[in-house]
Design a protein around this motif. Structure first.
Motif: not given
Length: 225
Positions: A71-72, A74-76, A24
């Protein structure tokens, strides 16, 4: 890093959490750079990144050189929240099969300061309509701050009513949604014994506690007038 600790609480290993937070911060990077950023031994970084990819937290974005990107987050978090909610719902169903709700006439004993405070917080946080509480000002102040928005709060002190606690003790009363109530007796500094109390869903006792708190409020109003 607190993010690493929280990610571990959600099920990631320490290396996975450190690698993900490093990704990140870097955006995209070759495994060796991720290893340096995360403080992970280089022989471990490839398998760690592959596990992150399997969890849907990273993806390969190049082959020559091999690079990974995060990867996101927020999605996790959204996936983790849904998974946690699903587990709670399943646990609720399983526990309801194992044990029925407490009998409404039952009265349960509370022993110790921590038990009283913990139950009081649970009652407040689960309130939907109205809360009545009186006594033990320090605890009442904290619970007032925790009262959910939109829940009616009726608070009073017990100064103008007969004592309901023994000498050296201070009383605390709480009732929630006309459904549950508790009475706690805390030990004053220098006092003898252990804090104790009771908790019940008995509608008669709940109504009595609500009435006592309302009376305390009326007595205060008359004294102030």
């Amino acid at each position: 890093m607190s993010a690493v600790i929280h990610l571990q609480a959600l099920g990631l290993t320490e290396y996975e959490a450190r690698a993900y937070t490093a990704l990140l911060a870097l955006g995209r990077a070759v495994p060796a750079r991720v290893a340096r950023q995360a403080g992970i031994p280089r022989p471990k970084i490839y398998e760690t990144l592959e596990r992150l990819e399997g969890r849907g937290l990273s993806a390969k974005v190049g082959q020559n050189p091999l690079e990974y990107a995060p990867l996101s987050a927020r999605e996790y978090l959204a996936r983790s929240r849904r998974s946690f909610d699903d587990r709670l719902a399943a646990l609720d169903r399983d526990l309801s099969r194992l044990a029925p709700d407490p009998a409404p006439e039952a009265v349960y004993h509370l022993n110790g300061d921590a038990a009283i405070r913990s139950l009081a917080e649970d009652l407040i946080l689960n309130a939907r309509r109205v809360v009545y509480m009186a006594g033990a000002a320090e605890l009442a102040d904290k619970l007032e701050r925790l009262t959910p928005r939109g829940v009616g709060l009726h608070r009073a002190d017990l100064a103008n009513l007969p004592d309901i606690a023994a000498p050296g003790q201070i009383a605390f009363l709480l009732a929630r949604d006309h459904e549950a109530a508790m009475v706690g007796h805390f030990i004053l500094e220098g006092g003898v014994g252990e804090a104790h109390g009771v908790h019940t869903h008995n509608p008669v006792i709940v109504h009595l506690i609500e009435g006592y708190i309302q009376l305390a409020g009326l007595q205060k109003s008359r004294t102030s007038a």
